[in-house]
Design an enzyme around this catalytic site. Structure first.
Site, PDB file in Angstrom:
ATOM      1  N   ASP A  15       0.811  -1.207   0.000  1.00 42.58           N
ATOM      2  CA  ASP A  15       0.000   0.000   0.000  1.00 42.58           C
ATOM      3  C   ASP A  15       0.854   1.270   0.000  1.00 42.58           C
ATOM      4  O   ASP A  15       2.056   1.245   0.254  1.00 42.58           O
ATOM      5  CB  ASP A  15      -0.904   0.023   1.237  1.00 42.58           C
ATOM      6  CG  ASP A  15      -2.098  -0.901   1.111  1.00 42.58           C
ATOM      7  OD1 ASP A  15      -2.156  -1.692   0.148  1.00 42.58           O
ATOM      8  OD2 ASP A  15      -2.983  -0.842   1.989  1.00 42.58           O
ATOM      9  N   ASP A  16       0.153   2.388  -0.257  1.00 48.34           N
ATOM     10  CA  ASP A  16       0.688   3.751  -0.089  1.00 48.34           C
ATOM     11  C   ASP A  16       1.811   4.092  -1.063  1.00 48.34           C
ATOM     12  O   ASP A  16       2.726   4.847  -0.734  1.00 48.34           O
ATOM     13  CB  ASP A  16       1.156   3.985   1.350  1.00 48.34           C
ATOM     14  CG  ASP A  16       0.022   3.870   2.360  1.00 48.34           C
ATOM     15  OD1 ASP A  16      -1.140   3.755   1.930  1.00 48.34           O
ATOM     16  OD2 ASP A  16       0.294   3.890   3.567  1.00 48.34           O
ATOM     17  N   HIS A  66      -6.063   3.267  -4.301  1.00 45.87           N
ATOM     18  CA  HIS A  66      -5.964   3.446  -2.846  1.00 45.87           C
ATOM     19  C   HIS A  66      -6.336   4.870  -2.436  1.00 45.87           C
ATOM     20  O   HIS A  66      -5.833   5.377  -1.431  1.00 45.87           O
ATOM     21  CB  HIS A  66      -4.533   3.116  -2.390  1.00 45.87           C
ATOM     22  CG  HIS A  66      -4.389   2.846  -0.920  1.00 45.87           C
ATOM     23  ND1 HIS A  66      -5.288   2.100  -0.193  1.00 45.87           N
ATOM     24  CD2 HIS A  66      -3.432   3.227  -0.036  1.00 45.87           C
ATOM     25  CE1 HIS A  66      -4.893   2.024   1.070  1.00 45.87           C
ATOM     26  NE2 HIS A  66      -3.778   2.723   1.190  1.00 45.87           N
ATOM     27  N   HIS A 115      -5.555   9.521   0.643  1.00 45.76           N
ATOM     28  CA  HIS A 115      -5.557   8.646   1.821  1.00 45.76           C
ATOM     29  C   HIS A 115      -6.450   9.124   2.976  1.00 45.76           C
ATOM     30  O   HIS A 115      -6.049   9.111   4.147  1.00 45.76           O
ATOM     31  CB  HIS A 115      -4.125   8.460   2.334  1.00 45.76           C
ATOM     32  CG  HIS A 115      -3.875   7.127   2.976  1.00 45.76           C
ATOM     33  ND1 HIS A 115      -4.113   6.883   4.313  1.00 45.76           N
ATOM     34  CD2 HIS A 115      -3.402   5.968   2.466  1.00 45.76           C
ATOM     35  CE1 HIS A 115      -3.796   5.638   4.603  1.00 45.76           C
ATOM     36  NE2 HIS A 115      -3.362   5.052   3.485  1.00 45.76           N
ATOM     37  N   HIS A 160       3.637  -2.472   3.174  1.00 49.63           N
ATOM     38  CA  HIS A 160       3.694  -1.110   2.657  1.00 49.63           C
ATOM     39  C   HIS A 160       5.000  -0.882   1.906  1.00 49.63           C
ATOM     40  O   HIS A 160       6.042  -1.385   2.321  1.00 49.63           O
ATOM     41  CB  HIS A 160       3.559  -0.094   3.792  1.00 49.63           C
ATOM     42  CG  HIS A 160       2.199  -0.075   4.423  1.00 49.63           C
ATOM     43  ND1 HIS A 160       1.804  -1.027   5.337  1.00 49.63           N
ATOM     44  CD2 HIS A 160       1.144   0.763   4.242  1.00 49.63           C
ATOM     45  CE1 HIS A 160       0.549  -0.770   5.701  1.00 49.63           C
ATOM     46  NE2 HIS A 160       0.134   0.305   5.054  1.00 49.63           N
TER      47      HIS A 160
END
Length: 262
Positions: A74-75, A125, A129, A219
């Protein structure tokens, strides 16, 4: 009305004053008022677990019980960490799934293009955020649609898979996603690497929980001050151990038998 109040007052006296007339009124009145917001089935806030059950075709946290594991990150993109993760995956010939934050993709488009070039799959995603459940529906839709457009321009497709930041989503948002033919994909193995854990802690969190059909959350990007050295150092050994256990490492579209794009 006055007669009823007098009767209620007499009941208070007979009961020793332990109830007020208002309480007796409530207990003796027929229940004709609408249910409170928390009691009304239409307004009931379902847990994530209940939402997964209710929307099983749209909301996924794992794949079929086969000897496959999906590594997800993620991210991204993040120039501090993403290239190191990509280097390891390339060395071990592993294809993974990356969930992209739109405003980061705008800043680092070459990293998204590298993911695609090296055979990885990308998902949505959000743009910046946020917690989806705290957004209006209009703001939620903008997060998804704008990010989808950014990714399409870089990857050549609009991702079908959405991973909500923090894994958080509400029922109205899920219903919209289903109507728009998206899939919400969370995870069932959490490395907790965002906490800045050590290599051994990250390995333990993954390898102690993994099973056939697992979707592993890691991540390859983070906020200011993030420390992901634990994930980067653990990743080669995690890959080797999973293969030693007989697992095939696959992308989410392969595991879930979904198209990568809408």
């Amino acid at each position: 009305m006055r007669i009823r109040l007098i009767m209620l007052s007499i009941m208070v006296i007979l009961l020793g004053g332990s109830y007020t007339p208002a309480q007796l009124w409530a207990s003796s009145s027929p229940q004709t008022e609408p249910a409170s917001k928390s009691d009304s089935p239409e307004e009931e806030q379902l847990t994530l677990g209940q939402l997964r059950q209710k929307y099983a075709d749209t909301f996924k946290t794992n794949g079929p019980s086969t000897k496959k594991v999906a590594l997800t990150f993620d991210d991204v993109p993040d120039p501090r960490f993403t290239p190191q993760v990509l280097d390891i995956l390339k060395k071990y010939k592993v294809r993974a799934t990356f969930f992209i934050v739109g405003n980061r993709a705008e800043k680092h488009p070459d990293l998204v293009k590298r993911m695609i070039k090296e055979g990885h799959i990308v998902g949505n995603h959000s743009y910046n955020h946020p917690e989806f459940s705290k957004l209006t529906m209009n703001a939620f839709r903008k997060q998804i649609l704008h990010t989808g457009d950014i990714i399409r321009n870089l990857a050549g497709y609009t991702p079908k898979m959405i991973r909500p930041p923090y894994g958080d989503i509400n029922e109205q948002q899920l219903q919209w996603a289903a109507k728009q033919h998206y899939s919400i994909v969370n995870w069932n193995v959490d490395s907790l690497d965002w906490k800045g854990l050590s290599k051994e802690e990250v390995k333990q969190n993954i390898l102690s929980a993994v099973k056939p059909g697992s979707i592993v959350l890691q991540h390859a990007g983070g906020g200011v001050g993030s420390k992901l050295s634990g994930t980067i150092e653990a990743l080669p050994e995690v890959i080797e151990e999973l293969r030693n256990r007989g697992y095939e490492l696959v992308t989410l579209d392969e595991m879930l038998e979904l198209p990568k794009g809408k």
